[in-house]
Design a protein around this motif. Sequence first.
Motif, PDB file in Angstrom:
ATOM      1  N   ALA A 160      10.831   0.604  -2.095  1.00 57.58           N
ATOM      2  CA  ALA A 160      11.105   1.035  -3.244  1.00 57.58           C
ATOM      3  C   ALA A 160      10.766  -0.670  -4.081  1.00 57.58           C
ATOM      4  N   ARG A 161      11.118  -1.206  -3.032  1.00 56.49           N
ATOM      5  CA  ARG A 161      10.704  -2.736  -4.650  1.00 56.49           C
ATOM      6  C   ARG A 161       9.623  -3.234  -4.226  1.00 56.49           C
ATOM      7  N   MET A 162       8.755  -2.884  -3.347  1.00 53.35           N
ATOM      8  CA  MET A 162       7.498  -3.280  -3.415  1.00 53.35           C
ATOM      9  C   MET A 162       6.695  -2.743  -5.216  1.00 53.35           C
ATOM     10  N   GLY A 163       7.575  -0.795  -5.019  1.00 51.19           N
ATOM     11  CA  GLY A 163       7.135  -0.030  -6.169  1.00 51.19           C
ATOM     12  C   GLY A 163       7.912  -0.425  -7.262  1.00 51.19           C
ATOM     13  N   GLY A 164       8.174  -1.141  -7.603  1.00 51.45           N
ATOM     14  CA  GLY A 164       9.382  -1.633  -8.725  1.00 51.45           C
ATOM     15  C   GLY A 164      10.855  -0.375  -8.892  1.00 51.45           C
ATOM     16  N   LEU A 165      10.976   0.122  -7.922  1.00 55.06           N
ATOM     17  CA  LEU A 165      12.389   1.281  -8.195  1.00 55.06           C
ATOM     18  C   LEU A 165      13.368   0.532  -8.319  1.00 55.06           C
ATOM     19  N   THR A 166      13.884  -0.822  -7.675  1.00 52.48           N
ATOM     20  CA  THR A 166      14.786  -1.361  -7.969  1.00 52.48           C
ATOM     21  C   THR A 166      14.808  -3.177  -8.629  1.00 52.48           C
ATOM     22  N   ALA A 203       0.428  -1.086   0.228  1.00 46.08           N
ATOM     23  CA  ALA A 203       0.335  -0.111  -0.206  1.00 46.08           C
ATOM     24  C   ALA A 203       0.933   1.348  -0.287  1.00 46.08           C
ATOM     25  N   LEU A 204       1.846   1.174   0.525  1.00 45.52           N
ATOM     26  CA  LEU A 204       2.951   2.702   1.136  1.00 45.52           C
ATOM     27  C   LEU A 204       4.019   2.365  -0.369  1.00 45.52           C
ATOM     28  N   ALA A 205       4.281   1.740  -0.949  1.00 44.41           N
ATOM     29  CA  ALA A 205       4.403   1.243  -2.348  1.00 44.41           C
ATOM     30  C   ALA A 205       3.896   1.830  -3.621  1.00 44.41           C
ATOM     31  N   ARG A 206       2.241   1.000  -3.735  1.00 37.95           N
ATOM     32  CA  ARG A 206       1.421   2.357  -4.383  1.00 37.95           C
ATOM     33  C   ARG A 206       0.929   3.219  -4.162  1.00 37.95           C
ATOM     34  N   SER A 207       0.612   3.694  -2.888  1.00 36.75           N
ATOM     35  CA  SER A 207       0.608   5.727  -2.881  1.00 36.75           C
ATOM     36  C   SER A 207       2.594   6.400  -3.185  1.00 36.75           C
ATOM     37  N   LEU A 208       3.042   5.802  -3.239  1.00 36.41           N
ATOM     38  CA  LEU A 208       3.907   6.871  -3.381  1.00 36.41           C
ATOM     39  C   LEU A 208       4.117   7.901  -4.433  1.00 36.41           C
ATOM     40  N   THR A 209       4.837   9.055  -3.727  1.00 36.79           N
ATOM     41  CA  THR A 209       4.761  10.388  -4.596  1.00 36.79           C
ATOM     42  C   THR A 209       5.911  10.944  -5.846  1.00 36.79           C
ATOM     43  N   LEU A 210       5.867  10.780  -6.494  1.00 37.31           N
ATOM     44  CA  LEU A 210       7.523  11.054  -7.282  1.00 37.31           C
ATOM     45  C   LEU A 210       7.190  12.839  -7.494  1.00 37.31           C
ATOM     46  N   HIS A 211       8.487  13.119  -6.452  1.00 31.15           N
ATOM     47  CA  HIS A 211       8.493  15.198  -7.089  1.00 31.15           C
ATOM     48  C   HIS A 211       9.684  14.797  -6.650  1.00 31.15           C
ATOM     49  N   GLU A 212       9.436  16.085  -8.049  1.00 31.55           N
ATOM     50  CA  GLU A 212      11.464  16.503  -8.402  1.00 31.55           C
ATOM     51  C   GLU A 212      12.238  15.554  -8.170  1.00 31.55           C
ATOM     52  N   GLY A 213      11.692  14.285  -8.834  1.00 33.65           N
ATOM     53  CA  GLY A 213      12.293  12.944  -9.051  1.00 33.65           C
ATOM     54  C   GLY A 213      12.975  12.143  -8.213  1.00 33.65           C
ATOM     55  N   ILE A 214      11.975  12.541  -6.612  1.00 33.37           N
ATOM     56  CA  ILE A 214      11.876  12.136  -5.561  1.00 33.37           C
ATOM     57  C   ILE A 214      11.083  11.298  -5.314  1.00 33.37           C
TER      58      ILE A 214
END
Lengths: 292, 292
Positions: free
Chosen positions: A286-292, A88-99
Amino acid sequence: MTALIGIDWGTTSFRAWRMGAGGEVLDTVGDGPGILAAGALPGGFGQALRDRIGDWLDGTPIITSGMITSRNGWVETPYLPLPLDAGALARSLTLHEGIHFVTGAVSDPDGPAPDVMRGEETEIIGHLAEGGEGGLFVLPGTHSKWAWAEGGRLTAFRTVMTGEVFAALRDHTILGRLIQPGPGSDDAFRRGVQAGQGDGALLARIFSARTLALMDRLAPDQIADYLSGLLIGDEVAQGARDASGPVTIIGRGDLAARYQAAFTMLGIDAQIAPPGMARRGLWEIARMGGLT
Amino acid sequence: MTALIGIDWGTTSFRAWRMGAGGEVLDTVGDGPGILAAGALPGGFGQALRDRIGDWLDGTPIITSGMITSRNGWVETPYLPLPLDAGALARSLTLHEGIHFVTGAVSDPDGPAPDVMRGEETEIIGHLAEGGEGGLFVLPGTHSKWAWAEGGRLTAFRTVMTGEVFAALRDHTILGRLIQPGPGSDDAFRRGVQAGQGDGALLARIFSARTLALMDRLAPDQIADYLSGLLIGDEVAQGARDASGPVTIIGRGDLAARYQAAFTMLGIDAQIAPPGMARRGLWEIARMGGLT
């Protein structure tokens, strides 16, 4: 080869890790500016990043959690309701200024005592990702958080203002007048815990920090430790009513040890989590969100 | 014909009465200096007396109670143990510079939470002398006193730091940051009482004064009343566990009314005592001591 940069960014603290492909730590920066200091820089939060970890910034994904997503942070993000897990936290990540910003959690938003956290959810997720079983988590501090997890999900939490109330009582009430600094007294702390683990009448019991001193039954350099014990004893006794399953303290140093001692005095075995839970939680999200 | 001069002399207050042969009030002075101010006068406490009631001083016996017998008062007198009644206080009068001093009381001197009072015992004796039945007495204030009496004797008491803790939380923690002054909100006070009458986890519940405001569920000019309700609600709920028999509030104005409202919300009928209990107690102790 850097796979992820993680930042635990609180009101007065900034800790960053450069992690490799397996989540292992390649480098650490522990003394950056908290959001109050960083937000006041001419170049704001971006400048704080460049100042502290500029040589890491090569396009590697960056993930951060903590008060950095609050009203006074870099970007304000909405709280997630309970129960929540790493997905749930991964699905709610906010991308802002590249972060990528991990948002916080809200408990009981429409009930009589709504509560919020930003950052502690990531530490708890880190512990669960390490194979932690859930149970009760205590994160001591100015505002302690008590949280409950089950089946890999954070299910409930509340904020206990023990640290800040201690400072207000010590510095701004009659209880502080007789206090003299000392080397720290375990014995006085334990007497306080014992007195604090009563039936809940905290407002009545704290006056004993003065009367015991007036009667020469508590030395001036023991009053502060006794008062600390009174408050932590009350907090732990009240919170432990809702303990089921293992109890994990996420914290460091003397304060974590004091909470562990207070649990022990109640007959409850509490473990202090190994360090690194925030970094571990950031990796997992990050892993659950596909960032790594 | 003046029979007795009585003085209720506290840390920051001084009230004096000239009484006739039946204890009736012939004259009143209500705005003299408390012991802190009086002790700092060049002529000390004696000067304070001459300044405020000099024209009463014709050899009439003078009796006084309150913090005037504390370490910072005119003469320090030892505390009396419980249980005590008007006779015990009369037998322990200290004659010093021509004035009769009523001493204070100590509760549980060798136990884990010793407690002391100076002045409130006289107010309770005053109520009992008026035919009060005993029961539970609540004297709200910076340091509230809760006292139990039976058979004309004061049997137990404790100090609850509600007023001072409220001020410290309001002025010196994050809970005060959002507060704006307002006309006073009964509704917010009652919401606080409701929230405070829970299971004792006060350190956890007070954070709701911030979260409710952050979520726009509590107006900035209602936060202080809500917080006041939280603390008084906790105090009354905890103290009422030990209520048996009638409940009497000895106090005045808004604060006494708030305590009465909190008792009512718990389903307990509490009466506010008529004014004059300190004077009535001084008369009774003087009578038992043969001064009138």
